[in-house]
Design a protein around this motif. Structure first.
Motif, short mmCIF file in Angstrom:
data_model
loop_
_atom_site.label_atom_id
_atom_site.label_comp_id
_atom_site.label_asym_id
_atom_site.label_seq_id
_atom_site.Cartn_x
_atom_site.Cartn_y
_atom_site.Cartn_z
N GLY A 217 17.52 17.20 -12.97
CA GLY A 217 18.88 16.71 -13.99
C GLY A 217 19.69 16.30 -13.07
N GLY A 218 20.80 15.72 -13.65
CA GLY A 218 22.17 15.53 -12.90
C GLY A 218 22.95 14.63 -13.72
N PRO B 16 21.88 10.03 -7.11
CA PRO B 16 20.45 10.69 -7.21
C PRO B 16 20.56 11.88 -5.94
CG PRO B 16 20.31 8.58 -7.44
CD PRO B 16 21.87 8.69 -7.15
N SER B 17 21.36 11.78 -4.98
CA SER B 17 21.34 12.71 -3.98
C SER B 17 21.86 13.95 -4.24
CB SER B 17 22.23 12.04 -2.41
OG SER B 17 23.57 12.25 -2.94
N LYS B 18 22.59 14.07 -5.47
CA LYS B 18 23.08 15.40 -5.82
C LYS B 18 22.28 15.82 -7.12
CE LYS B 18 27.68 14.71 -4.41
NZ LYS B 18 29.16 14.50 -4.95
N LEU B 19 20.93 15.60 -7.33
CA LEU B 19 20.35 15.92 -8.62
C LEU B 19 19.91 17.39 -8.43
CD1 LEU B 19 17.63 12.66 -8.99
CD2 LEU B 19 19.47 13.47 -10.42
N ASP B 20 19.90 18.01 -9.39
CA ASP B 20 19.60 19.60 -9.43
C ASP B 20 18.01 19.55 -9.64
OD1 ASP B 20 19.40 22.09 -9.80
OD2 ASP B 20 20.20 22.10 -11.80
#
Length: 73
Positions: free
Chosen positions: A9-10, A23-27
Protein backbone atom coordinates in the motif's frame (compact mmCIF):
# COMPACT_ATOMS: atom_id res chain seq x y z
CA UNK A 1 2.28 -23.87 -8.02
CA UNK A 2 1.52 -21.96 -4.84
CA UNK A 3 -1.19 -19.34 -5.02
CA UNK A 4 0.98 -16.44 -3.88
CA UNK A 5 -0.48 -13.07 -2.89
CA UNK A 6 1.34 -9.76 -2.43
CA UNK A 7 0.02 -7.13 -0.01
CA UNK A 8 1.23 -3.55 -0.32
CA UNK A 9 0.00 0.00 0.00
CA UNK A 10 0.85 3.64 -0.10
CA UNK A 11 -0.39 7.17 -0.58
CA UNK A 12 -2.55 7.68 -3.69
CA UNK A 13 -3.30 10.87 -5.65
CA UNK A 14 -7.03 10.14 -5.55
CA UNK A 15 -8.75 7.65 -3.19
CA UNK A 16 -10.79 6.33 -6.15
CA UNK A 17 -7.64 5.17 -8.00
CA UNK A 18 -4.47 3.16 -7.54
CA UNK A 19 -2.26 5.99 -8.80
CA UNK A 20 0.44 5.93 -6.10
CA UNK A 21 2.11 9.27 -5.34
CA UNK A 22 5.61 7.82 -4.87
CA UNK A 23 6.05 4.14 -5.77
CA UNK A 24 9.50 4.16 -4.18
CA UNK A 25 7.80 4.66 -0.80
CA UNK A 26 5.28 1.80 -1.03
CA UNK A 27 4.74 -0.17 2.15
CA UNK A 28 5.41 -3.79 1.18
CA UNK A 29 3.49 -5.75 3.81
CA UNK A 30 4.49 -9.19 2.50
CA UNK A 31 3.87 -12.19 0.28
CA UNK A 32 1.43 -14.82 1.52
CA UNK A 33 0.75 -18.44 0.50
CA UNK A 34 -3.05 -18.13 0.41
CA UNK A 35 -5.74 -15.49 0.07
CA UNK A 36 -6.96 -15.78 3.68
CA UNK A 37 -3.54 -14.90 5.11
CA UNK A 38 -3.14 -12.08 2.57
CA UNK A 39 -6.57 -10.72 3.43
CA UNK A 40 -5.75 -10.77 7.14
CA UNK A 41 -2.50 -8.87 6.48
CA UNK A 42 -4.32 -6.40 4.20
CA UNK A 43 -7.02 -5.80 6.81
CA UNK A 44 -4.43 -5.21 9.54
CA UNK A 45 -2.40 -2.76 7.42
CA UNK A 46 -5.46 -0.91 6.17
CA UNK A 47 -6.90 -0.62 9.68
CA UNK A 48 -3.79 1.28 10.82
CA UNK A 49 -4.52 4.03 8.26
CA UNK A 50 -8.33 3.94 8.32
CA UNK A 51 -8.57 7.69 9.01
CA UNK A 52 -6.27 8.62 6.10
CA UNK A 53 -8.33 8.55 2.88
CA UNK A 54 -5.20 8.93 0.74
CA UNK A 55 -3.64 5.68 1.98
CA UNK A 56 -4.61 2.55 0.08
CA UNK A 57 -3.64 -1.11 0.56
CA UNK A 58 -4.24 -3.86 -1.99
CA UNK A 59 -3.91 -7.62 -2.46
CA UNK A 60 -2.30 -8.70 -5.74
CA UNK A 61 -2.80 -12.29 -6.93
CA UNK A 62 0.80 -13.02 -7.98
CA UNK A 63 -0.07 -16.54 -9.14
CA UNK A 64 -2.43 -15.08 -11.77
CA UNK A 65 0.38 -12.93 -13.12
CA UNK A 66 2.95 -15.71 -13.12
CA UNK A 67 0.73 -18.35 -14.75
CA UNK A 68 -2.39 -16.69 -16.20
CA UNK A 69 -3.58 -19.89 -17.90
CA UNK A 70 -4.23 -21.64 -14.56
CA UNK A 71 -8.00 -21.74 -13.80
CA UNK A 72 -9.15 -19.49 -10.97
CA UNK A 73 -10.98 -22.30 -9.12
Amino acid sequence: MSKLHLVFGGRVTDPQTLDFVDPSKLDIVGIYPDYKKAEDAWRSAAQKTVDDAEMRYVVVHLHRMLEPEIPLG
